[in-house]
Design a protein around this motif. Structure first.
Motif, PDB file in Angstrom:
ATOM      1  N   PHE A   1      17.907  -3.818   4.487  1.00 15.18           N
ATOM      2  CA  PHE A   1      16.688  -4.620   4.366  1.00 15.18           C
ATOM      3  C   PHE A   1      16.012  -4.382   3.023  1.00 15.18           C
ATOM      4  CE2 PHE A   1      12.098  -5.208   5.054  1.00 15.18           C
ATOM      5  CZ  PHE A   1      12.083  -6.520   5.497  1.00 15.18           C
ATOM      6  N   SER A   2      15.966  -3.130   2.566  1.00 15.25           N
ATOM      7  CA  SER A   2      15.305  -2.845   1.289  1.00 15.25           C
ATOM      8  C   SER A   2      16.075  -3.440   0.113  1.00 15.25           C
ATOM      9  CB  SER A   2      15.121  -1.345   1.099  1.00 15.25           C
ATOM     10  OG  SER A   2      16.349  -0.711   0.859  1.00 15.25           O
ATOM     11  N   ILE A   3      17.406  -3.388   0.179  1.00 16.32           N
ATOM     12  CA  ILE A   3      18.210  -3.983  -0.902  1.00 16.32           C
ATOM     13  C   ILE A   3      18.023  -5.492  -0.935  1.00 16.32           C
ATOM     14  CG2 ILE A   3      20.575  -4.414  -1.672  1.00 16.32           C
ATOM     15  CD1 ILE A   3      21.272  -1.625  -0.552  1.00 16.32           C
ATOM     16  N   LEU A   4      18.140  -6.124   0.230  1.00 14.01           N
ATOM     17  CA  LEU A   4      17.993  -7.584   0.278  1.00 14.01           C
ATOM     18  C   LEU A   4      16.570  -8.020  -0.040  1.00 14.01           C
ATOM     19  CD1 LEU A   4      20.189  -8.424   3.401  1.00 14.01           C
ATOM     20  CD2 LEU A   4      20.757  -8.724   0.981  1.00 14.01           C
ATOM     21  N   LEU A   5      15.584  -7.213   0.349  1.00 15.03           N
ATOM     22  CA  LEU A   5      14.191  -7.538   0.031  1.00 15.03           C
ATOM     23  C   LEU A   5      13.959  -7.502  -1.478  1.00 15.03           C
ATOM     24  CD1 LEU A   5      11.379  -8.164   1.253  1.00 15.03           C
ATOM     25  CD2 LEU A   5      10.948  -5.710   1.221  1.00 15.03           C
ATOM     26  N   SER A   6      14.519  -6.535  -2.147  1.00 13.86           N
ATOM     27  CA  SER A   6      14.380  -6.458  -3.607  1.00 13.86           C
ATOM     28  C   SER A   6      15.032  -7.655  -4.287  1.00 13.86           C
ATOM     29  CB  SER A   6      15.011  -5.169  -4.125  1.00 13.86           C
ATOM     30  OG  SER A   6      14.361  -4.061  -3.619  1.00 13.86           O
TER      31      SER A   6
ATOM     32  N   ILE B   1       0.832  -1.206   0.000  1.00 12.36           N
ATOM     33  CA  ILE B   1       0.000   0.000   0.000  1.00 12.36           C
ATOM     34  C   ILE B   1       0.864   1.252   0.000  1.00 12.36           C
ATOM     35  CG2 ILE B   1      -1.642   1.334   1.397  1.00 12.36           C
ATOM     36  CD1 ILE B   1      -2.847  -1.387   2.241  1.00 12.36           C
ATOM     37  N   LEU B   2       1.925   1.266   0.808  1.00 13.31           N
ATOM     38  CA  LEU B   2       2.819   2.424   0.847  1.00 13.31           C
ATOM     39  C   LEU B   2       3.542   2.610  -0.482  1.00 13.31           C
ATOM     40  CD1 LEU B   2       4.363   2.109   4.420  1.00 13.31           C
ATOM     41  CD2 LEU B   2       2.686   3.782   3.624  1.00 13.31           C
ATOM     42  N   ASN B   3       3.926   1.513  -1.129  1.00 13.37           N
ATOM     43  CA  ASN B   3       4.600   1.613  -2.423  1.00 13.37           C
ATOM     44  C   ASN B   3       3.671   2.135  -3.512  1.00 13.37           C
ATOM     45  OD1 ASN B   3       7.222   0.897  -1.762  1.00 13.37           O
ATOM     46  ND2 ASN B   3       6.788  -1.282  -1.944  1.00 13.37           N
TER      47      ASN B   3
ATOM     48  N   LEU C   1      12.986   4.869   3.767  1.00 15.38           N
ATOM     49  CA  LEU C   1      11.958   5.660   4.446  1.00 15.38           C
ATOM     50  C   LEU C   1      10.598   4.956   4.424  1.00 15.38           C
ATOM     51  CD1 LEU C   1      12.842   9.265   3.245  1.00 15.38           C
ATOM     52  CD2 LEU C   1      13.215   8.255   5.506  1.00 15.38           C
ATOM     53  N   ILE C   2      10.292   4.289   3.325  1.00 14.45           N
ATOM     54  CA  ILE C   2       9.044   3.519   3.240  1.00 14.45           C
ATOM     55  C   ILE C   2       9.059   2.384   4.261  1.00 14.45           C
ATOM     56  CG2 ILE C   2       7.697   1.971   1.730  1.00 14.45           C
ATOM     57  CD1 ILE C   2       7.320   4.862   0.987  1.00 14.45           C
ATOM     58  N   ILE C   3      10.192   1.718   4.413  1.00 18.16           N
ATOM     59  CA  ILE C   3      10.295   0.619   5.377  1.00 18.16           C
ATOM     60  C   ILE C   3      10.200   1.154   6.804  1.00 18.16           C
ATOM     61  CG2 ILE C   3      11.903  -1.095   6.310  1.00 18.16           C
ATOM     62  CD1 ILE C   3      12.666  -1.655   3.380  1.00 18.16           C
ATOM     63  N   LEU C   4      10.828   2.287   7.077  1.00 21.00           N
ATOM     64  CA  LEU C   4      10.716   2.877   8.413  1.00 21.00           C
ATOM     65  C   LEU C   4       9.292   3.350   8.704  1.00 21.00           C
ATOM     66  CD1 LEU C   4      14.069   4.852   8.618  1.00 21.00           C
ATOM     67  CD2 LEU C   4      13.442   2.770   9.852  1.00 21.00           C
TER      68      LEU C   4
ATOM     69  N   LYS D   1       6.664   2.060  11.724  1.00 20.55           N
ATOM     70  CA  LYS D   1       5.829   2.857  12.622  1.00 20.55           C
ATOM     71  C   LYS D   1       4.357   2.447  12.557  1.00 20.55           C
ATOM     72  CE  LYS D   1       9.214   5.399  13.918  1.00 20.55           C
ATOM     73  NZ  LYS D   1       9.895   5.001  15.139  1.00 20.55           N
ATOM     74  N   LEU D   2       3.914   1.949  11.407  1.00 18.99           N
ATOM     75  CA  LEU D   2       2.497   1.619  11.238  1.00 18.99           C
ATOM     76  C   LEU D   2       2.132   0.220  11.738  1.00 18.99           C
ATOM     77  CD1 LEU D   2       1.856   3.126   7.689  1.00 18.99           C
ATOM     78  CD2 LEU D   2       1.154   4.056   9.898  1.00 18.99           C
ATOM     79  N   VAL D   3       3.069  -0.725  11.677  1.00 18.56           N
ATOM     80  CA  VAL D   3       2.782  -2.114  12.043  1.00 18.56           C
ATOM     81  C   VAL D   3       3.418  -2.403  13.399  1.00 18.56           C
ATOM     82  CG1 VAL D   3       3.049  -4.524  11.367  1.00 18.56           C
ATOM     83  CG2 VAL D   3       2.698  -2.779   9.617  1.00 18.56           C
ATOM     84  N   ASP D   4       2.613  -2.894  14.334  1.00 18.92           N
ATOM     85  CA  ASP D   4       3.116  -3.144  15.686  1.00 18.92           C
ATOM     86  C   ASP D   4       4.091  -4.313  15.763  1.00 18.92           C
ATOM     87  OD1 ASP D   4       1.759  -1.057  16.871  1.00 18.92           O
ATOM     88  OD2 ASP D   4      -0.038  -2.261  17.231  1.00 18.92           O
ATOM     89  N   GLY D   5       3.897  -5.350  14.998  1.00 23.60           N
ATOM     90  CA  GLY D   5       4.737  -6.532  15.092  1.00 23.60           C
ATOM     91  C   GLY D   5       5.976  -6.490  14.229  1.00 23.60           C
ATOM     92  N   PHE D   6       6.327  -5.330  13.705  1.00 23.49           N
ATOM     93  CA  PHE D   6       7.468  -5.180  12.800  1.00 23.49           C
ATOM     94  C   PHE D   6       8.364  -4.074  13.342  1.00 23.49           C
ATOM     95  CE2 PHE D   6       9.137  -3.208   8.751  1.00 23.49           C
ATOM     96  CZ  PHE D   6       9.998  -4.245   8.426  1.00 23.49           C
ATOM     97  N   ALA D   7       9.670  -4.371  13.434  1.00 26.12           N
ATOM     98  CA  ALA D   7      10.600  -3.374  13.970  1.00 26.12           C
ATOM     99  C   ALA D   7      11.898  -3.394  13.186  1.00 26.12           C
ATOM    100  CB  ALA D   7      10.882  -3.650  15.439  1.00 26.12           C
ATOM    101  N   VAL D   8      12.381  -2.202  12.868  1.00 19.62           N
ATOM    102  CA  VAL D   8      13.678  -2.024  12.213  1.00 19.62           C
ATOM    103  C   VAL D   8      14.481  -1.093  13.112  1.00 19.62           C
ATOM    104  CG1 VAL D   8      14.867  -1.233  10.143  1.00 19.62           C
ATOM    105  CG2 VAL D   8      12.642  -2.318   9.938  1.00 19.62           C
TER     106      VAL D   8
END
Length: 116
Positions: free
Chosen positions: A95-100, A41-43, A72-75, A79-86
């Motif tokens: 994380f964004s490079i490896l995710l791609s 959704i953010l993308n 910035l999208i990952i950060l 902030k939006l998802v409680d069970g996710f932390a960076v």
């Protein structure tokens, strides 16, 4: 159906990277699916606006500023998802490079065969 498969592959990639990287945590499979949905959704909505606003900087850096936008999208998803932390900005970039990379590998493995 194709959208659901892509979301599940993204969730799998998020789950794998959360276990490989020290600075990223996600709470289980459901948390990874929620992170994948929020990132999608953010993308779709936020990333194009950021790209347009930062177009001069992106041109000057020959596109490398897009890594900052992805982080910035990952950060923001953090902030939006409680069970996710960076933990940090640099972890978000990694994380964004490896995710791609992992997403492209998973998409190539599970892509549909086109019949002619």
């Amino acid at each position: 159906m194709n959208l659901i498969i892509k979301l599940l592959l993204n969730a799998l990639a998020v789950f794998i990277l959360a276990h490989l990287l020290n600075g990223v945590t996600v709470d289980g499979y459901v948390g990874a699916i929620i992170v994948a949905i929020v990132l999608a959704i953010l993308n779709v909505f936020v990333k194009p606006i950021l790209v347009i606003f930062t177009l001069p900087v992106t041109i000057l850096t020959l596109g490398l500023f897009l890594l900052v936008i992805n982080a910035l999208i990952i950060l923001l998803a953090d902030k939006l998802v409680d069970g996710f932390a960076v933990n940090s900005f640099w972890t978000a970039i990694l994380f964004s490079i490896l995710l791609s990379i992992l997403q492209s590998i998973l998409y190539s493995i599970f892509k549909e065969q086109k019949t002619d």
